[in-house]
Scaffold this motif. Structure first.
Motif, mmCIF file in Angstrom:
data_model
loop_
_atom_site.group_PDB
_atom_site.id
_atom_site.type_symbol
_atom_site.label_atom_id
_atom_site.label_comp_id
_atom_site.label_asym_id
_atom_site.label_seq_id
_atom_site.Cartn_x
_atom_site.Cartn_y
_atom_site.Cartn_z
ATOM 1 N N LEU A 1 21.683 35.719 -36.997
ATOM 2 C CA LEU A 1 21.642 36.982 -37.733
ATOM 3 C C LEU A 1 20.435 37.821 -37.350
ATOM 4 O O LEU A 1 19.639 38.240 -38.194
ATOM 5 C CB LEU A 1 21.630 36.690 -39.236
ATOM 6 C CG LEU A 1 22.800 35.841 -39.742
ATOM 7 C CD1 LEU A 1 22.547 35.349 -41.154
ATOM 8 C CD2 LEU A 1 24.105 36.633 -39.677
ATOM 9 N N GLY A 2 20.285 38.071 -36.069
ATOM 10 C CA GLY A 2 19.155 38.849 -35.565
ATOM 11 C C GLY A 2 19.117 38.768 -34.054
ATOM 12 O O GLY A 2 20.028 38.212 -33.433
ATOM 13 N N VAL A 3 18.060 39.314 -33.447
ATOM 14 C CA VAL A 3 17.987 39.288 -31.986
ATOM 15 C C VAL A 3 17.835 37.864 -31.457
ATOM 16 O O VAL A 3 18.213 37.567 -30.331
ATOM 17 C CB VAL A 3 16.829 40.178 -31.467
ATOM 18 C CG1 VAL A 3 17.123 41.638 -31.725
ATOM 19 C CG2 VAL A 3 15.502 39.787 -32.099
ATOM 20 N N ASP A 4 17.276 36.963 -32.263
ATOM 21 C CA ASP A 4 17.176 35.554 -31.919
ATOM 22 C C ASP A 4 16.992 34.762 -33.208
ATOM 23 O O ASP A 4 16.884 35.326 -34.299
ATOM 24 C CB ASP A 4 16.032 35.285 -30.923
ATOM 25 C CG ASP A 4 14.707 35.849 -31.389
ATOM 26 O OD1 ASP A 4 14.353 35.659 -32.568
ATOM 27 O OD2 ASP A 4 14.008 36.489 -30.572
ATOM 28 N N ALA A 5 16.930 33.431 -33.074
ATOM 29 C CA ALA A 5 16.854 32.570 -34.256
ATOM 30 C C ALA A 5 15.565 32.762 -35.042
ATOM 31 O O ALA A 5 15.529 32.499 -36.251
ATOM 32 C CB ALA A 5 17.002 31.109 -33.840
ATOM 33 N N GLU A 6 14.509 33.228 -34.395
ATOM 34 C CA GLU A 6 13.221 33.412 -35.060
ATOM 35 C C GLU A 6 13.117 34.755 -35.776
ATOM 36 O O GLU A 6 12.177 34.986 -36.526
ATOM 37 C CB GLU A 6 12.073 33.296 -34.053
ATOM 38 C CG GLU A 6 11.797 31.883 -33.563
ATOM 39 C CD GLU A 6 12.874 31.372 -32.630
ATOM 40 O OE1 GLU A 6 13.375 32.183 -31.809
ATOM 41 O OE2 GLU A 6 13.226 30.176 -32.726
#
Length: 338
Positions: A195-200
């Motif tokens: 839910l974003g550009v990456d998991a972080e």
């Protein structure tokens, strides 16, 4: 002899599967190979150009359509420039037509434009009402951030993914590198999506009540969530949303394509959700004309220097041949006006 070249940039947006690539391919074909009545007595000559960066692959799309196949889905923005010469007797006009094609998945992110994280959450709550409130109830029972993420994934999968064409953040369906679900190691379902550009850097919409102090909730933990999601939301806007919005706002003409018949076949919920995302897109990009000429001039100056918006807008119903009888066209126009 000196001629003025008029530049016209056309941005094509719309939900995924609305037929944007097919529409642009057909439009370009009519420019490259016009019939004698195409320009009301003007002789039209269009030149082919080939962009080195993000080219709209007209030739590939046309070849596929000629063999009865659909073009590949759009995975990133693409661009095509067509120099046009119009002649009639001794009169001559030059145009540079520029076409911008945009992945349909990104339409769901347009409500983020001009809104901070809290405003985006309020938009979600206002537009999706009862569905969002039910999701909010489940959210309050979450004990960890990952539980909250999974609650939103389940919300998307249960309430939208079975019928809707737009999910936000749009990287759920199409990531930054143009990969869809299940492609090249990506999660196969919405319930596993990042839910974003990456998991972080993941984030989810929170209900407005979640942003206020409540006695039965750990306020310290909640503040951490709000702060982190707000930062990740801003990061996402900068990476995914803002670059695309700048390109669209550089256009003179905005075409919004919608497959009304396909939406109706998916059901009332699909039609309603796409209508909400479409309205948000038009609000962000289409210039609202003011009646007072002084205010109109000031607004245009403001837009030019700070927040440019398009001057002309067209709403296009794709696959309208599917409506059958001629009288159904009026019904289709009524739906477009909505």
């Amino acid at each position: 002899e000196v001629f003025t070249v008029n530049r016209i940039r056309v941005a094509s947006i719309g939900s995924r599967r609305s037929g944007k690539t097919v529409f642009l391919t057909s439009l370009c074909s009519n420019l490259y190979y016009p019939n004698k009545n195409f320009c009301s007595g003007w002789l039209l000559r269009a030149e082919k150009t080939y962009e080195s960066e993000h080219p709209f692959r007209y030739d590939d799309a046309r070849d596929l359509l000629a063999h009865g196949q659909w073009p590949k889905r759009t995975t990133d923005w693409s661009f095509l420039r067509i120099p046009i010469t119009l002649t009639k007797g001794k009169e001559r006009k030059l145009f540079d037509l520029e076409f911008l094609d945009v992945p349909g998945e990104r339409v769901a992110d347009f409500p983020m434009i001009g809104n901070d994280y809290a405003e985006w959450c309020k938009w979600f709550d206002f537009e999706f009402g009862a569905k969002f409130k039910d999701y909010a109830k489940r959210l309050f029972s979450c004990k960890s951030k990952e539980d909250a993420f999974q609650t939103y994934r389940d919300f998307l999968a249960n309430e939208f993914a079975d019928h809707a064409l737009s999910l936000t953040p749009s990287v759920v369906l199409l990531d930054e590198n143009g990969r869809g679900l299940g492609e090249n190691g990506r999660p196969k379902t919405v319930k596993e999506a990042i839910l974003g550009v990456d998991a972080e850097h993941q984030f989810i919409p929170l209900p407005p009540s979640f942003l206020k102090p409540l006695e039965d909730f750990d306020e310290v933990e909640r503040k951490k969530w709000v702060k982190e999601f707000s930062i990740n939301y801003s990061h996402y806007k900068k990476r995914i949303v803002a670059p695309l919005a700048r390109r669209i706002r550089g256009a003179n003409v905005l075409l919004y394509l919608v497959d009304v018949i396909g939406l109706l076949q998916r059901g009332a919920d699909a039609y309603s959700s796409e209508l909400k995302f479409g309205e948000a897109a038009l609000e962000k990009f289409v210039r609202k004309e003011r009646r007072n000429p002084v205010l109109r001039a000031l607004k245009r100056t403001w837009d030019f220097f700070l927040d440019t918006k398009v001057d002309r807008f067209g709403l296009i119903a794709t696959q309208s041949d599917r409506v059958g009888r001629f009288e159904n066209r009026d019904k289709l126009k009524t739906l477009l006006r909505e």
